[in-house]
Design a protein around this motif. Sequence first.
Motif, short mmCIF file in Angstrom:
data_model
loop_
_atom_site.label_atom_id
_atom_site.label_comp_id
_atom_site.label_asym_id
_atom_site.label_seq_id
_atom_site.Cartn_x
_atom_site.Cartn_y
_atom_site.Cartn_z
N ARG A 175 10.37 -2.11 -42.83
CA ARG A 175 10.48 -3.43 -43.29
C ARG A 175 8.88 -4.05 -42.95
NH1 ARG A 175 15.83 -3.55 -42.29
NH2 ARG A 175 15.63 -4.29 -40.08
N ALA A 176 8.36 -3.60 -41.69
CA ALA A 176 6.97 -4.25 -41.48
C ALA A 176 6.03 -3.89 -42.44
CB ALA A 176 6.76 -3.62 -40.15
N MET A 177 6.15 -2.85 -43.18
CA MET A 177 5.33 -2.41 -44.13
C MET A 177 5.43 -2.86 -45.66
SD MET A 177 2.64 -0.76 -42.93
CE MET A 177 2.10 -0.35 -44.49
N ARG A 178 6.66 -3.35 -45.91
CA ARG A 178 7.32 -3.85 -47.09
C ARG A 178 6.10 -4.74 -47.85
NH1 ARG A 178 13.66 -4.78 -47.84
NH2 ARG A 178 12.83 -6.42 -46.16
N ARG A 179 5.82 -5.76 -47.03
CA ARG A 179 4.88 -6.72 -47.60
C ARG A 179 3.62 -6.03 -48.03
NH1 ARG A 179 6.85 -9.01 -43.24
NH2 ARG A 179 5.00 -9.28 -42.27
N LEU A 180 3.21 -4.91 -47.31
CA LEU A 180 1.78 -4.69 -47.40
C LEU A 180 1.55 -3.51 -48.34
CD1 LEU A 180 0.64 -4.84 -43.73
CD2 LEU A 180 0.08 -6.51 -45.42
N ALA A 181 2.53 -2.53 -48.26
CA ALA A 181 2.36 -1.21 -49.05
C ALA A 181 2.90 -1.20 -50.40
CB ALA A 181 2.96 0.09 -48.02
N ARG A 182 1.96 -0.87 -51.31
CA ARG A 182 2.46 -0.65 -52.80
C ARG A 182 3.36 0.68 -52.85
NH1 ARG A 182 -2.96 0.36 -52.67
NH2 ARG A 182 -3.78 2.24 -52.84
N PRO A 183 4.30 0.71 -53.86
CA PRO A 183 5.01 1.85 -53.97
C PRO A 183 3.88 3.19 -54.19
CG PRO A 183 5.81 0.56 -55.41
CD PRO A 183 4.63 -0.27 -54.93
N ALA A 223 14.11 5.12 -43.76
CA ALA A 223 13.08 4.33 -44.35
C ALA A 223 13.19 4.09 -46.15
CB ALA A 223 11.81 4.63 -44.24
N LYS A 224 13.86 5.23 -46.64
CA LYS A 224 14.24 5.23 -47.98
C LYS A 224 15.09 4.17 -48.54
CE LYS A 224 13.70 10.56 -48.61
NZ LYS A 224 14.48 11.61 -48.84
N GLU A 225 15.99 3.88 -47.70
CA GLU A 225 17.00 2.66 -48.18
C GLU A 225 15.96 1.29 -47.94
OE1 GLU A 225 20.42 2.50 -45.54
OE2 GLU A 225 20.72 4.90 -45.70
N VAL A 226 15.09 1.19 -47.59
CA VAL A 226 14.27 -0.06 -47.26
C VAL A 226 13.18 0.03 -48.43
CG1 VAL A 226 12.51 -1.24 -45.86
CG2 VAL A 226 14.59 -0.33 -45.03
N LEU A 227 12.63 1.20 -48.60
CA LEU A 227 11.57 1.42 -49.69
C LEU A 227 11.85 2.64 -50.56
CD1 LEU A 227 8.54 1.31 -47.16
CD2 LEU A 227 9.21 -0.54 -48.75
N PRO A 228 12.79 2.11 -51.53
CA PRO A 228 13.29 3.40 -52.31
C PRO A 228 12.15 3.91 -53.36
CG PRO A 228 14.16 1.36 -53.03
CD PRO A 228 13.44 1.25 -51.81
N ALA A 229 11.27 3.13 -53.70
CA ALA A 229 10.30 3.80 -54.55
C ALA A 229 9.08 4.61 -53.90
CB ALA A 229 9.50 2.33 -55.30
N MET A 230 9.39 4.80 -52.60
CA MET A 230 8.13 5.28 -51.81
C MET A 230 8.61 6.96 -51.72
SD MET A 230 5.19 4.71 -50.25
CE MET A 230 5.45 2.89 -49.54
N VAL A 231 7.63 7.75 -51.85
CA VAL A 231 7.68 8.99 -51.53
C VAL A 231 7.45 9.60 -50.25
CG1 VAL A 231 7.42 11.55 -52.42
CG2 VAL A 231 7.64 9.64 -54.02
N ASP A 251 -0.73 6.52 -49.25
CA ASP A 251 -0.89 5.34 -49.31
C ASP A 251 -0.66 4.56 -48.13
OD1 ASP A 251 -1.50 4.53 -52.50
OD2 ASP A 251 0.42 5.77 -52.52
N VAL A 252 0.30 5.10 -47.39
CA VAL A 252 0.61 4.95 -45.87
C VAL A 252 0.69 6.19 -45.01
CG1 VAL A 252 2.39 3.91 -44.46
CG2 VAL A 252 2.15 3.08 -46.83
N VAL A 253 0.19 6.00 -43.96
CA VAL A 253 0.50 7.22 -42.90
C VAL A 253 0.98 6.36 -41.45
CG1 VAL A 253 -0.78 8.54 -41.40
CG2 VAL A 253 -1.54 8.54 -43.57
N SER A 254 2.24 7.05 -41.13
CA SER A 254 2.63 6.21 -39.93
C SER A 254 2.78 7.26 -38.82
CB SER A 254 4.23 6.16 -40.15
OG SER A 254 5.00 7.14 -40.62
N MET A 255 2.48 6.81 -37.68
CA MET A 255 2.47 7.57 -36.40
C MET A 255 3.41 6.94 -35.34
SD MET A 255 -1.42 8.50 -35.76
CE MET A 255 -2.42 9.67 -36.94
N PHE A 256 4.81 7.14 -35.32
CA PHE A 256 5.64 6.39 -34.60
C PHE A 256 5.86 7.31 -33.38
CE2 PHE A 256 7.07 5.19 -38.63
CZ PHE A 256 6.73 3.85 -38.69
#
Length: 307
Positions: free
Chosen positions: A70-78, A95-103, A142-147
């Motif tokens: 959700r922290a990325m939802r406002r910033l990242a385009r699908p 995360a798919k449940e929050v951003l279903p259009a993201m691969v 479009d997004v790279v994550s490092m958790f």
Amino acid sequence: MRTTDLIQLKPGRFVLDQCQDCGHVFQNPRLSPEGLNFYYRDFYDGLGEEATAKLFQGRGSIKRFQASARAMRRLARPGRWLDVGTSQGHFCEAAKEVLPAMVFDGLDNSEGVERAVTEGRISRSYRGFFVDLVDEMAEQYDVVSMFHYLEHTLDPKLELAAAWTALRPGGHLIIEVPDPESAYGRLLGRWWVPWLQPQHLNIMPIANLCRELEEQGFTVMSTDRREPHIPADLVCATWFLLTRILPPDDAPWLPERPRFASRLLRVLLVLAAAPFLLTAWIADQLLAPLVRRTRLSNAYRVIARRN
């Protein structure tokens, strides 16, 4: 700080030093590649696979994963998201449940990343080291994550450079790491779980990471010390202290297999200690809202945009 392997109880002693100028905490001397392989073996895969899956599929982990998304939802385009250090892909599944259009794709050095594809948690897997594989994914994401990944790496600067390469211009990098400036780290000392030796090689203050990101061609969009906090400091410290008196568990790296009486005694002592562990866990949960507003918070998040 001198400590040991408090999770698997494999042999060895480890030292964490801190730079007096910038506050960077690092393992010194650092393990060799062979040593790292030994201590990672059966941690996330093999004997540790089932425990890792249960941890990442737990309610608390799913809630934390979705908060990060959700922290990325406002910033990242699908588009396409690469999760570096994905393990078995449980973040991507949540995360798919929050951003279903993201691969979602995943990268990891363990076999779990390949299983994540077959079980549908990610679309594509990369197995190996990010800095070695990044050329084949240049400007694809479009997004790279490092958790909780960067602290495990030999050279965090090279990892940030690899993220810049993998991102499209205007793409975002989201990082969450332990906070070496947490007051819990001083209060609990070697029993503080984010020190996690010998897996954590580099633990960097937030100012250092932001400065390095700017130098590598990113613009820091936001930082957060509240939401990334993981409320497990007290219960983990309690368990680590308990292992000091418990007979050893049955593990292949022990010099000899514990006898039946020893294993039975371990079970009985764990049952006897269960109320103390439960009390510590409840304290972690009840204190979490307050801890998140203080320097006791044990992790932080940085979101940066590739220029």
